[in-house]
Structure formats: C-alpha cells, structure tokens
Design a protein around this motif. Structure first.
Motif, PDB file in Angstrom:
ATOM      1  N   PHE A   1       4.651 -18.672  -4.003  1.00  0.00           N
ATOM      2  CA  PHE A   1       3.286 -18.755  -3.467  1.00  0.00           C
ATOM      3  C   PHE A   1       2.290 -17.877  -4.236  1.00  0.00           C
ATOM      4  O   PHE A   1       1.446 -18.397  -4.968  1.00  0.00           O
ATOM      5  CB  PHE A   1       3.258 -18.387  -1.973  1.00  0.00           C
TER       6      PHE A   1
ATOM      7  N   ASN B   1      -2.044  -8.540  -0.036  1.00  0.00           N
ATOM      8  CA  ASN B   1      -3.389  -7.966  -0.243  1.00  0.00           C
ATOM      9  C   ASN B   1      -4.391  -8.485   0.783  1.00  0.00           C
ATOM     10  O   ASN B   1      -5.307  -7.753   1.168  1.00  0.00           O
ATOM     11  CB  ASN B   1      -3.946  -8.285  -1.638  1.00  0.00           C
TER      12      ASN B   1
ATOM     13  N   ASP C   1      -3.812  -6.301   3.603  1.00  0.00           N
ATOM     14  CA  ASP C   1      -4.153  -4.909   3.246  1.00  0.00           C
ATOM     15  C   ASP C   1      -5.668  -4.687   3.238  1.00  0.00           C
ATOM     16  O   ASP C   1      -6.146  -3.604   3.573  1.00  0.00           O
ATOM     17  CB  ASP C   1      -3.625  -4.545   1.846  1.00  0.00           C
TER      18      ASP C   1
ATOM     19  N   LEU D   1       0.696  -0.064  -4.286  1.00  0.00           N
ATOM     20  CA  LEU D   1       0.374  -1.116  -5.256  1.00  0.00           C
ATOM     21  C   LEU D   1       0.185  -0.511  -6.648  1.00  0.00           C
ATOM     22  O   LEU D   1       0.727  -1.008  -7.647  1.00  0.00           O
ATOM     23  CB  LEU D   1      -0.892  -1.845  -4.795  1.00  0.00           C
TER      24      LEU D   1
ATOM     25  N   GLU E   1       6.535  -3.818 -11.643  1.00  0.00           N
ATOM     26  CA  GLU E   1       6.847  -5.251 -11.518  1.00  0.00           C
ATOM     27  C   GLU E   1       6.623  -5.974 -12.847  1.00  0.00           C
ATOM     28  O   GLU E   1       7.413  -6.824 -13.249  1.00  0.00           O
ATOM     29  CB  GLU E   1       5.971  -5.889 -10.412  1.00  0.00           C
TER      30      GLU E   1
ATOM     31  N   TRP F   1       9.341  -0.653  -2.757  1.00  0.00           N
ATOM     32  CA  TRP F   1       7.934  -1.066  -2.525  1.00  0.00           C
ATOM     33  C   TRP F   1       7.838  -1.890  -1.242  1.00  0.00           C
ATOM     34  O   TRP F   1       7.075  -1.576  -0.327  1.00  0.00           O
ATOM     35  CB  TRP F   1       7.437  -1.866  -3.740  1.00  0.00           C
ATOM     36  N   TRP F   2       8.664  -2.937  -1.174  1.00  0.00           N
ATOM     37  CA  TRP F   2       8.597  -3.830  -0.007  1.00  0.00           C
ATOM     38  C   TRP F   2       8.931  -3.065   1.281  1.00  0.00           C
ATOM     39  O   TRP F   2       8.286  -3.246   2.293  1.00  0.00           O
ATOM     40  CB  TRP F   2       9.569  -5.001  -0.200  1.00  0.00           C
TER      41      TRP F   2
ATOM     42  N   ALA G   1       5.991  -0.723   2.183  1.00  0.00           N
ATOM     43  CA  ALA G   1       4.799  -1.476   2.591  1.00  0.00           C
ATOM     44  C   ALA G   1       5.015  -2.087   3.977  1.00  0.00           C
ATOM     45  O   ALA G   1       4.144  -2.013   4.846  1.00  0.00           O
ATOM     46  CB  ALA G   1       4.481  -2.559   1.559  1.00  0.00           C
TER      47      ALA G   1
ATOM     48  N   SER H   1       8.535 -17.604  -0.702  1.00  0.00           N
ATOM     49  CA  SER H   1       7.646 -16.479  -1.004  1.00  0.00           C
ATOM     50  C   SER H   1       8.168 -15.141  -0.518  1.00  0.00           C
ATOM     51  O   SER H   1       8.633 -15.010   0.613  1.00  0.00           O
ATOM     52  CB  SER H   1       6.287 -16.742  -0.358  1.00  0.00           C
ATOM     53  N   ALA H   2       8.017 -14.135  -1.363  1.00  0.00           N
ATOM     54  CA  ALA H   2       8.302 -12.757  -0.979  1.00  0.00           C
ATOM     55  C   ALA H   2       7.068 -12.121  -0.340  1.00  0.00           C
ATOM     56  O   ALA H   2       7.043 -10.933  -0.053  1.00  0.00           O
ATOM     57  CB  ALA H   2       8.747 -11.961  -2.199  1.00  0.00           C
ATOM     58  N   GLY H   3       6.040 -12.927  -0.158  1.00  0.00           N
ATOM     59  CA  GLY H   3       4.818 -12.446   0.496  1.00  0.00           C
ATOM     60  C   GLY H   3       4.959 -12.510   2.008  1.00  0.00           C
ATOM     61  O   GLY H   3       6.064 -12.387   2.555  1.00  0.00           O
TER      62      GLY H   3
ATOM     63  N   ILE I   1      10.976  -9.655  -4.354  1.00  0.00           N
ATOM     64  CA  ILE I   1      10.767 -10.446  -5.572  1.00  0.00           C
ATOM     65  C   ILE I   1      12.069 -10.821  -6.293  1.00  0.00           C
ATOM     66  O   ILE I   1      12.119 -11.827  -6.998  1.00  0.00           O
ATOM     67  CB  ILE I   1       9.790  -9.674  -6.489  1.00  0.00           C
TER      68      ILE I   1
ATOM     69  N   LYS J   1      15.506 -13.874  -4.214  1.00  0.00           N
ATOM     70  CA  LYS J   1      15.276 -15.247  -3.778  1.00  0.00           C
ATOM     71  C   LYS J   1      16.560 -16.078  -3.837  1.00  0.00           C
ATOM     72  O   LYS J   1      16.739 -17.004  -3.056  1.00  0.00           O
ATOM     73  CB  LYS J   1      14.140 -15.872  -4.593  1.00  0.00           C
TER      74      LYS J   1
ATOM     75  N   ASP K   1       5.818 -17.472 -10.964  1.00  0.00           N
ATOM     76  CA  ASP K   1       5.051 -16.616 -11.883  1.00  0.00           C
ATOM     77  C   ASP K   1       5.822 -15.348 -12.230  1.00  0.00           C
ATOM     78  O   ASP K   1       5.349 -14.536 -13.016  1.00  0.00           O
ATOM     79  CB  ASP K   1       3.691 -16.226 -11.281  1.00  0.00           C
TER      80      ASP K   1
HETATM   81  P1  TMP Z   1       5.567 -14.066  -4.144  1.00  0.00           P
HETATM   82  O1  TMP Z   1       7.044 -14.107  -4.290  1.00  0.00           O
HETATM   83  O2  TMP Z   1       5.048 -15.030  -3.113  1.00  0.00           O
HETATM   84  O3  TMP Z   1       4.848 -14.215  -5.444  1.00  0.00           O
HETATM   85  O4  TMP Z   1       5.183 -12.602  -3.557  1.00  0.00           O
HETATM   86  C1  TMP Z   1       5.385 -11.416  -4.275  1.00  0.00           C
HETATM   87  C2  TMP Z   1       4.131 -10.734  -4.713  1.00  0.00           C
HETATM   88  O5  TMP Z   1       3.597  -9.875  -3.692  1.00  0.00           O
HETATM   89  C3  TMP Z   1       4.417  -9.846  -5.908  1.00  0.00           C
HETATM   90  O6  TMP Z   1       3.704 -10.296  -7.025  1.00  0.00           O
HETATM   91  C4  TMP Z   1       3.955  -8.469  -5.475  1.00  0.00           C
HETATM   92  C5  TMP Z   1       3.064  -8.709  -4.306  1.00  0.00           C
HETATM   93  N1  TMP Z   1       2.988  -7.587  -3.331  1.00  0.00           N
HETATM   94  C6  TMP Z   1       1.733  -7.088  -2.990  1.00  0.00           C
HETATM   95  O7  TMP Z   1       0.718  -7.533  -3.532  1.00  0.00           O
HETATM   96  N2  TMP Z   1       1.653  -6.060  -2.073  1.00  0.00           N
HETATM   97  C7  TMP Z   1       2.753  -5.537  -1.454  1.00  0.00           C
HETATM   98  O8  TMP Z   1       2.638  -4.623  -0.623  1.00  0.00           O
HETATM   99  C8  TMP Z   1       4.044  -6.068  -1.815  1.00  0.00           C
HETATM  100  C9  TMP Z   1       5.277  -5.514  -1.179  1.00  0.00           C
HETATM  101  C10 TMP Z   1       4.108  -7.103  -2.745  1.00  0.00           C
END
Ligand code: TMP
Ligand code: MG
Length: 297
Positions: free
Chosen positions: A50, A69, A72, A89, A96, A113-114, A117, A164-166, A210, A213, A238
């Motif tokens: 995502f 974000n 946040d 961040l 990252e 980080w995760w 947060a 997504s890790a979001g 991240i 998965k 990405d």
């Molecule tokens: P994704 O797998 O959907 O791309 O989500 C991961 C993204 O989230 C990765 O690029 C880092 C970002 N992220 C933040 O922007 N803030 C945070 O607090 C965390 C833990 C990850």
C-alpha cells in the motif's frame, strides 16, 4: 518472424517505453506477459503493497504521508506523542532505505520501529469514529491513474490483495474515500482493536512489519487457497520486503514483480533491478500497471 511478432506486441504496451522504466531482462518480461495474456485474466491475481506503492511518494516536491503518517499528523495524536513519532521516523526511515545494510541487519531495527510506534499509538485513546475525518483532512494521495487500476480489476473480477505493514483501518478509509474499495479488494494489515465505546485499546493479531510479509502470507493460506485457480501473480511493491508477499500462493506459474523506486535511486537501483522485473524510477503514476492490465484484458 518471431522477432517481428514480439516487437509488434511490445508496442502494445507503450507504457513500458516510459523513461521511468528500467528492466534487467526486457525479453524475460515480454515472455511473462505473453504467457499471462495467453493464460487469460481469470488466472491472474494482483498482490500489492500500500504505502508508497498504491499511494504517491511525493507531490509537487512535498512528501506524501504513509498510513502511519496520516494518523501521526492528525488531531488524534497529542503534540508530545507527535514529537516522539517524528523522532522515530527520523531515526528509522534512513535505516529502512540504507542500501549499505542487509535486510538481516535492518530487521531487528525495523521491528524496534514498529514496536515503539505502535506502543505510542495505543496510548492515545484513539476513537474509531474519528478516523474518517483524520483521513479526510490528510494529504493522502493515491497514485495518478489509481481509479483506472482499481476499476479495471473490479470490472474483470481480478482479486486484488493489499498487503500492508501500515495501518489497516487508515488505508481502508483512504480507498473507501477514493470510492475504489470494491468487493474484489482484500486487505492484510495491522488493524486496531477497540473497546465497546469505540476507543482503541490494542492492535489485533500478529504485527506486520516491513520484513515479515512472508510470514504474514503463510499465516493467511486460507485466502490463497480460495484463489488457487489463479496461479499468475502481478506483484507491486516499493520495498525489497514486498518481494515475499506472494509466498502464500501455491503452485505459482509466473510472477511479474513491479517495483517503485522512490528514494535514494542511485544507491538502490542495482538491487531493485536484481529483484524486481520492472523498476519504476520516481514514477508517481499507475501508467505501467495500467498499460499491463490493458494488454492482459
Ligand atoms: P507498507 O508495507 O504498506 O509500505 O508500510 C510500511 C511503511 O510504513 C514503511 O515505508 C515505513 C512506514 N512507517 C511510517 O511511516 N511510520 C511508522 O511509524 C512506521 C512504523 C512505518
Ligand atoms: Mg510500501
């Protein structure tokens, strides 16, 4: 004769000639695409990341928000907590995207980080009924051409898994507000748990970060089981962590991996070329995925 036919077909995916497109093996890409076209759309599934894959990385020179974000930056988070999340961040995002470190070196730091947060987010007593407004007021932006992409998959009944890790609650709201959360879309992500009064108390289930998965996919084999008549996968990501998103698919026939390279292009280009079939450099559009769908339908 064969060369002639190949070049004729190549020309039908005009977007592959865009200046943003880099390929390690263009002929190999053509072969995968022709194989998928021959097998037909009902053998295909799409698996996509995502943040910074379906959403834009930047717009008019300004960074666009990830699903984290969006939260946040919203009024649902106190100023003190915002400052702490911003520090995280600033500390971990450079890691990252650091091409001098291996995934093995980065993994424990990304988990850190995760974990930090999410612990901060859980303390914020976030109300479920305020998430929609937070998304509405954010600068979230799906990539140009997103509507064509989502609508085409929906129209042709092609399943789209967003992995997504979001934050699942936020990203669902982004696609809902963009009017593209169609019934063919399924999401694996980090979801919030709320108490009876609608206040967030925890995150549900296993953390998706991240670099896990693959584990996430293997925990959800039921989903892939339902799709076992679709052994051809178009994967969009990405991050190099996105490459394992299709590991839950059994008896894969072919995978076409499309990677958006948004940041630190020079340092990371070679590793992206080694792992993704098509690398899209600073391309804020869905033109290439859309061009490929047009070719396959
Ligand atoms: P994704 O797998 O959907 O791309 O989500 C991961 C993204 O989230 C990765 O690029 C880092 C970002 N992220 C933040 O922007 N803030 C945070 O607090 C965390 C833990 C990850
Ligand atoms: Mg991403």
């Amino acid at each position: 004769q064969i060369d002639h036919l190949t070049s004729l077909k190549t020309a039908t995916i005009a977007a592959l000639s865009n200046t943003s497109v880099c390929m390690r093996d263009p002929q190999g890409v053509q072969e995968i695409l022709h194989g998928m076209q021959k097998a037909g759309l009902d053998t295909i599934q799409v698996i996509s990341d995502f943040d910074m894959t379906l959403t834009r990385f930047a717009h008019n020179g300004k960074r666009c928000p990830t699903s984290h974000n969006i939260l946040d930056n919203s009024q649902l988070i106190s100023d003190e907590c915002k400052a702490k999340l911003k520090d995280l961040l600033d500390t971990y995002y450079p890691i990252e995207i650091d091409s001098s470190k291996t995934i093995e070196e980065k993994l424990p730091l990304m988990v850190e980080w995760w974990t930090k947060a999410h612990a901060l987010i859980v303390q914020q007593k976030i109300r479920k009924d305020q998430l929609a407004l937070a998304v509405q007021e954010s600068d979230a932006m799906l990539r140009d051409g997103y509507q064509r992409f989502f609508d085409c998959l929906h129209r042709h009944g092609v399943p789209l898994l967003i992995f997504s890790a979001g934050l699942g609650d936020i990203l669902e709201e982004v696609i809902r507000q963009a009017a593209v959360f169609h019934p063919n879309v399924k999401v694996f992500s980090n979801y919030m748990d709320f108490d009876k009064t609608g206040v967030m108390t925890a995150f549900k289930g296993e953390l998706i970060h991240i670099y896990n998965k693959r584990e996430g996919a293997l925990l959800n084999t039921g989903h892939f089981q339902d799709l076992r008549t679709r052994p051809n996968v178009v994967l969009l990501g990405d991050s190099l962590g996105d490459l394992t998103m299709a590991d839950g698919v059994q008896d894969v026939e072919s995978i076409l991996k499309i990677g958006f390279l948004n940041d630190k292009v020079d340092e990371r280009k070679q590793s992206y070329l080694n792992s993704y079939d098509i690398v899209l450099i600073k391309d804020e559009t869905m033109d290439v995925p859309n061009g490929i769908l047009d070719f396959l339908v």
